[in-house]
Design an enzyme around this catalytic site. Structure first.
Site, short mmCIF file in Angstrom:
data_model
loop_
_atom_site.label_atom_id
_atom_site.label_comp_id
_atom_site.label_asym_id
_atom_site.label_seq_id
_atom_site.Cartn_x
_atom_site.Cartn_y
_atom_site.Cartn_z
N PRO A 111 0.98 -1.09 -0.04
CA PRO A 111 0.03 -0.02 0.04
C PRO A 111 0.91 1.36 0.00
O PRO A 111 2.10 1.20 0.46
CB PRO A 111 -0.69 -0.11 1.27
CG PRO A 111 -0.66 -1.71 1.85
CD PRO A 111 0.64 -1.95 1.21
N GLY A 113 2.45 4.64 1.13
CA GLY A 113 2.96 5.37 2.39
C GLY A 113 3.69 4.41 3.42
O GLY A 113 3.84 4.56 4.50
N GLY A 115 6.79 2.73 2.81
CA GLY A 115 8.18 3.00 3.10
C GLY A 115 8.83 2.25 1.93
O GLY A 115 10.18 2.11 1.93
N LYS A 116 8.34 1.98 0.78
CA LYS A 116 8.88 1.34 -0.45
C LYS A 116 10.26 2.27 -0.88
O LYS A 116 11.14 1.83 -1.18
CB LYS A 116 7.88 1.28 -1.41
CG LYS A 116 6.96 0.02 -1.10
CD LYS A 116 5.83 -0.21 -2.25
CE LYS A 116 5.14 0.93 -2.66
NZ LYS A 116 4.22 1.22 -1.40
N THR A 117 9.96 3.56 -0.90
CA THR A 117 11.06 4.44 -1.36
C THR A 117 12.16 4.49 -0.36
O THR A 117 13.26 4.76 -0.81
CB THR A 117 10.41 5.85 -1.76
OG1 THR A 117 9.38 5.85 -2.81
CG2 THR A 117 11.40 6.80 -2.35
N HIS A 336 -27.14 9.52 16.99
CA HIS A 336 -26.45 8.58 16.23
C HIS A 336 -25.37 8.05 16.64
O HIS A 336 -24.97 6.65 16.48
CB HIS A 336 -26.31 9.59 14.57
CG HIS A 336 -25.93 8.52 13.65
ND1 HIS A 336 -26.82 8.00 12.60
CD2 HIS A 336 -24.71 7.99 13.35
CE1 HIS A 336 -25.79 7.19 11.74
NE2 HIS A 336 -24.75 7.35 12.26
N GLU A 337 -24.34 8.72 17.17
CA GLU A 337 -23.05 8.41 17.32
C GLU A 337 -23.01 7.61 18.85
O GLU A 337 -22.21 6.58 18.87
CB GLU A 337 -22.04 9.85 17.74
CG GLU A 337 -21.78 10.54 16.60
CD GLU A 337 -21.29 9.67 15.10
OE1 GLU A 337 -20.65 8.42 15.46
OE2 GLU A 337 -21.60 9.97 13.88
#
Length: 498
Positions: A111, A113, A115-117, A336-337
């Site tokens: 995915p 972000g 950390g591949k770079t 609702h919450e």
């Protein structure tokens, strides 16, 4: 000889145009056509060398920044696989003794972000290599042959800069390689097909014994779209998954980004790691940065857990907005919450972190859940509980107002996605079925059956907690925020009505 012919042609053309103008012929259209053609030719030539020239602008060809594998958190398995592959460059004598062929290419998948770079930059430092980087979009152009020329220039630049720097190897990194490496459909010949063909040719031309050696690394989050010719052994020999970090990895990443920040002594990064389930490394860095901004905005000397919690909310849903709502609308949102929060605590005790009434992003209110532990496998019972949590906001509105609102739209989308997951996993009454066997009517029938049944169960669950709704509603309308601990205290104090 060719140069002289060009000079003769240019000189003759100028003389001809001058003669035609002298005798009264209108040469302006001819001059305009020549000017446009010259501009196009100049653009093609100049952009054809963009991969090399752009390297200086984007950091290509520089020795990688002082980034080591120790400074990359949350990817221990990916780092160990990558280091093993890089040892083929670092230890040439040892691999020669075993007759191992050094790897030509390493593909990083996962995915955005994660950390591949960063891993590619650390690989360049680990191998003491020149680091040359490019993005897949830089090789795609409307002009035929430009992308292929940029591929050639990229590899040529890597060899030249490695030799100039006295390095024995260079790491060529191509980000978003799926842009140029997509599957070829055998149809019309396209520009990026030529670019892919040139990349395959360059990879085949990498001789592991030559100096400087070239190691090509690439990154993508859509591996399934890549052409099989690119993925075969001898090209991208090793595929390394760079996935979202687990709790231990998230804590490590948070610790790395907290080194230069003044944290309060009471801040527990393990707690922040729990609250940031599913965050990527880039999102975790943003959490620490936004928390520091909140502390500076409030003129605090240290970053407290309150700032970190607000930062997590901002990264998940966006900044607070200035929307003005009527009291009736605020009450409906709060009900609702609270429906979400009460059901979540009943189904997953201890899971609610915050109930908030303040608008943030597109949401008028929200409940932030705090998973007790990372989980990757789910049972039918667990997923049904998640559907009940998603439906509980609409169920609470029906109990108190007799109708629903448009605020449940996102909840219903979430519930439908869970039903789809259950069907595709064989966890419904349909048993094991192939997705292609499901018609729209089949999807509608199973979804309606499951959601109606779970909606009724959710209503019955909430009906016994009307007093808790009313007490928590007063606090939310006044303070706009209710912590998970305080909410659970209210649940313990409030007797359940029959």
């Amino acid at each position: 000889m060719l140069k002289h012919w060009k000079e003769l042609l240019i000189g003759g053309g100028i003389a001809l145009l001058g003669f035609l103008a002298y005798i009264g012929y209108n040469v302006m259209p001819v001059l305009i056509v020549i000017a446009i053609g010259s501009l196009l030719l100049f653009a093609v030539k100049s952009r054809g060398h963009l991969a090399t020239a752009g390297g200086d602008r984007h950091g290509q060809g520089r020795v990688a920044q002082q980034l080591s594998f120790d400074e990359i958190g949350g990817q221990e398995r990916a780092k160990s696989e990558l280091i093993e592959a890089l040892d083929f460059i670092v230890k040439p004598e040892e691999i020669a003794r075993f007759g191992i062929r050094p790897l030509k290419g390493i593909l990083l998948t996962g995915p955005p972000g994660t950390g591949k770079t960063l891993l590619a930059k650390a690989a360049a430092r680990y191998t003491d290599s020149i680091y040359v980087a490019a993005s897949g979009s830089e090789f795609v152009e409307m002009y035929v042959g430009v992308g292929a020329g940029r591929i050639r220039d990229l590899f040529k630049s890597a060899r030249q800069k490695a030799a100039k720097a006295g390095k024995n190897s260079a790491v060529v990194f191509i980000d978003e390689i799926d842009v140029i490496g997509g599957k070829r459909d055998g149809g019309q010949h396209r520009e990026y097909d030529q670019t892919l063909n040139q990349l395959l040719t360059e990879m085949d031309g990498i001789h592991t014994s030559e100096s400087p050696r070239i190691l090509i690394m690439a990154a993508t989050n859509r591996k399934e779209m890549l052409d099989p010719a690119l993925l075969r052994p001898g090209r991208f020999d090793r595929h390394i998954g760079v996935e979202l970090p687990d709790k231990k990895g998230r804590e490590h990443i948070l610790g790395i980004h907290a080194r230069n920040k003044p944290l309060h002594a009471d801040v527990e990064l393990s707690r922040v790691a729990e609250e940031s389930f599913g965050f990527s490394g880039a999102q975790l860095e943003s959490v620490m940065n936004e928390a520091a901004i909140y502390a500076m905005r409030e003129e605090e000397q240290e970053i407290s857990h309150r700032h970190l919690s607000s930062a997590i909310d901002k990264v998940m849903m966006g900044e607070k907005t200035d929307r003005e709502a009527t009291r009736e609308e605020r009450e409906r949102v709060a009900i609702h919450e609270l429906g979400h929060a009460i059901t979540a605590e009943l189904v997953r005790p201890g899971s609610v972190s915050t109930v908030a009434l303040s608008p943030r992003g597109q949401a008028l209110g929200y409940v932030r859940h705090q998973p007790q532990q990372d989980q990757y496998l789910y049972t039918a019972e667990f997923l049904e509980g998640q559907i009940m949590i998603a439906l509980s906001g609409a169920a609470a509105e029906e109990i108190f107002y007799g109708s629903r609102s448009t605020g449940s739209r996102g909840d219903f989308d979430q519930a439908m996605n869970i039903v789809r997951t259950m069907v595709e996993s064989g966890l419904t009454e349909l048993g094991i079925v192939d997705r292609s066997m499901m018609t729209p009517d089949s999807w509608a029938k199973i979804s309606s059956t499951m959601l109606d049944k779970l909606m009724q169960q959710t209503k019955q669950l909430l009906l016994g907690h009307r007093q808790l709704f009313l007490r928590a509603l007063d606090i939310l309308l006044t303070e706009e925020n209710l912590s998970g601990d305080r909410f659970r205290e209210l649940m313990r104090e409030e007797p359940v009505s029959a």
